[in-house]
Design a protein around this motif. Structure first.
Motif, PDB file in Angstrom:
ATOM      1  N   TRP A 167     -15.455 145.057  37.958  1.00 50.13           N
ATOM      2  CA  TRP A 167     -15.566 144.214  36.877  1.00 50.13           C
ATOM      3  C   TRP A 167     -16.577 143.191  36.809  1.00 50.13           C
ATOM      4  O   TRP A 167     -17.117 142.858  38.037  1.00 50.13           O
ATOM      5  N   LEU A 201      -3.760 147.073  35.120  1.00 51.12           N
ATOM      6  CA  LEU A 201      -4.697 146.682  34.113  1.00 51.12           C
ATOM      7  C   LEU A 201      -3.975 146.352  32.880  1.00 51.12           C
ATOM      8  O   LEU A 201      -4.708 145.918  31.960  1.00 51.12           O
ATOM      9  N   ASP A 202      -2.932 146.455  32.643  1.00 52.52           N
ATOM     10  CA  ASP A 202      -2.118 145.938  31.597  1.00 52.52           C
ATOM     11  C   ASP A 202      -2.193 144.467  31.487  1.00 52.52           C
ATOM     12  O   ASP A 202      -1.849 143.490  30.678  1.00 52.52           O
ATOM     13  N   ALA A 216     -10.196 144.642  30.955  1.00 51.59           N
ATOM     14  CA  ALA A 216     -10.694 145.826  31.196  1.00 51.59           C
ATOM     15  C   ALA A 216     -11.735 146.002  32.334  1.00 51.59           C
ATOM     16  O   ALA A 216     -12.961 145.232  31.939  1.00 51.59           O
ATOM     17  N   ARG A 254     -14.920 152.661  35.787  1.00 53.42           N
ATOM     18  CA  ARG A 254     -13.670 153.214  36.400  1.00 53.42           C
ATOM     19  C   ARG A 254     -13.899 154.537  36.740  1.00 53.42           C
ATOM     20  O   ARG A 254     -14.589 155.390  35.842  1.00 53.42           O
TER      21      ARG A 254
END
Length: 499
Positions: free
Chosen positions: A261, A323-324, A328, A332
């Motif tokens: 991220w 991830l929820d 995002a 990945r």
């Protein structure tokens, strides 16, 4: 002897076991303590090294010998200046016993080494100058049914290759060059910790030489107090372990994930991770890192590496728990490999790199203020990297929970069964002084003490932790001291941070 490795983008390796895989994993963090002796020298004041050399099967290297400058080295180049009195590369437990008796007879301190990953360099035998009892030649790995007998000096890469090739597995660290002895004696955390437990949890018996030169078997039935102390109490206190019998399991298929991220997402990612990772399905393990320094010229990096040993089709559903609730990721990637292939992929090159490090064991999730303080320190690594030459510095948080909690805190000497994570603060640096790296990692730890207290992991030993008995061993410290009094009543072993 201390134990295991911490792998990932932050390349420091420990004898303590700790992990953190990244796309091209390297590792960080564990350790092998020093023990020293007080006895008497010969009347002339000279140590009769030739006598020791004649009495052992292994090789004795002294400063004038051609092999000395190689066998004296530890994995961390910052300790290359250490010059022990001699290095005995032992051939078996009898050599260890002979060396311990010789050291006591001739007033020679000893330093014990399994893999050479001691964070403070205590297995180097340089301060005080000592005879290094080097167990690295004790590297045999044998399988008999479901039991693996592994020498204390065996490094993790060949261990995983041998047992994985036979379709079996143990949980261990990720650093290729960490010795099994160091990893296991401190507990042993790694990428399968939540699925299989600590490395020490799989030990069924071990061969150990105590201070009196007696070769003993320690198990639940023989020397049970010694067996208890050697599973998580760290090394260098009550004896020198030369081999372990491990219970193995069928080698799992391992799925891995790598996520990255931008630093702007770091606070949200940390908040989501700490609420998910330690309580996720036990087959899912992850490490979360926030790293700055010269390796990150733009801004610090936030990354996660994880392993899953359950059905491949269920992996995405497990990751949804994170991830929820997080932004995002910008990167990945996932892979699925056999145990043998995946552990080889984690191992990396095992290259030597100078680093400074310390640790926490986290029992509580960070609130917003704690996350803010953490990210301030990562930003400081970014500034320090550009101004003072830190190559890569920051924090690694490795999830506990899962099978680690199947045992009570006093079932073995490893006390931190109920913690959420082990934490490493690590800084790598180019050749030269480690003062700035040490100041950075210890400053980071100090900044987090108001949030995580004083708990620390013995395999990531830090000589500046003053109340180390409580930090490493907690309520188990008194029982460890009793074991020390039983098996080393004269205090021959004086590992700097003792029970």
């Amino acid at each position: 002897m201390l134990g295991a490795g911490a792998l990932g983008a932050l390349s420091a390796c420990s004898s303590g076991g700790g992990p953190a895989p990244a796309p091209t994993p390297t590792t960080a963090p564990t350790p092998s303590p020093t023990a020293s002796a007080t006895a008497t020298t010969t009347p002339s004041g000279k140590v009769p090294w030739a006598q020791l050399e004649r009495s052992v099967q292994g090789a004795l290297a002294r400063p004038q010998d051609p092999t000395y400058d190689q066998v004296r080295l530890l994995q961390n180049p910052r300790y290359d200046g250490q010059r022990p009195l001699a290095v005995l590369s032992v051939a078996d437990a009898d050599d260890v016993a002979t060396a311990l008796r010789f050291a006591q007879d001739h007033d020679v301190p000893v330093a014990i080494r399994s893999g050479g990953h001691s964070y403070p360099g205590w297995s180097g035998g340089g301060s005080p100058r000592a005879l290094v009892i080097d167990c690295r030649p004790l590297s045999d790995v044998r399988l008999d049914g479901t039991t693996a007998t592994i020498g204390a000096g065996a490094t993790l890469a060949p261990v995983y290759d041998t047992i994985g090739g036979a379709g079996r597995a143990i949980a261990g660290g990720s650093c290729a060059t960490v010795g099994v002895g160091g990893l296991t004696l401190g507990g042993g955390v790694g990428v399968l910790t939540r699925a299989l437990g600590l490395t020490c949890d799989a030990v069924r018996a071990m061969t150990v030489v105590t201070a009196d030169g007696t070769v003993r078997t320690a198990s639940a039935d023989e020397e049970p107090d010694l067996y208890w102390a050697l599973r998580g109490g760290g090394g260098g206190h009550v004896g020198v372990v030369t081999s372990f019998d491990f219970a193995t399991v069928a080698a799992p298929t391992i799925s891995t994930v790598y996520l990255e991220w931008p630093f702007s997402a770091a606070a949200d990612v940390i908040a989501a991770w700490q609420g998910w990772a330690p309580s996720a399905d036990h087959r899912l393990w992850s490490t979360l890192k926030a790293l700055g320094g010269q390796a990150h010229p733009g801004e610090p990096t936030v990354l996660l590496s994880g392993t899953w040993t359950g059905p491949i089709a269920a992996f995405d559903g497990q990751l949804a728990g994170l991830l929820d609730h997080a932004p995002a990721p910008s990167v990945r990637s996932t892979h699925t490999r056999s145990y043998r292939d995946q552990m080889a992929a984690f191992a990396g090159s095992g290259a030597r790199e100078s680093f400074g490090a310390t640790s926490h064991v986290a029992y509580d999730a960070l609130d917003a203020a704690g996350i803010h303080d953490l990210l301030d320190q990562v930003q400081a690594a970014q500034a320090s990297g550009q101004s003072s030459g830190l190559k890569e510095a920051g924090i690694s948080m490795d999830a506990l929970g899962g099978k680690v909690r199947d045992l009570a805190p006093d079932d073995t000497a490893f006390v931190h069964r109920d913690a959420l994570a082990t934490v490493q603060y690590t800084a790598t640096f180019p050749p030269g002084s480690g003062k700035r790296a040490d100041a950075y990692v210890r400053g980071f730890r100090a900044a987090m003490v108001p949030h995580w207290g004083e708990h620390a992991y013995v395999n990531y030993a830090d000589p500046t932790i003053t109340d180390y008995q409580a930090a490493y061993f907690g309520a188990n410290a008194d029982r460890l001291a009793q074991a020390r009094a039983t098996y080393d009543p004269d205090g021959f072993f004086t590992q700097p941070q003792d029970f």
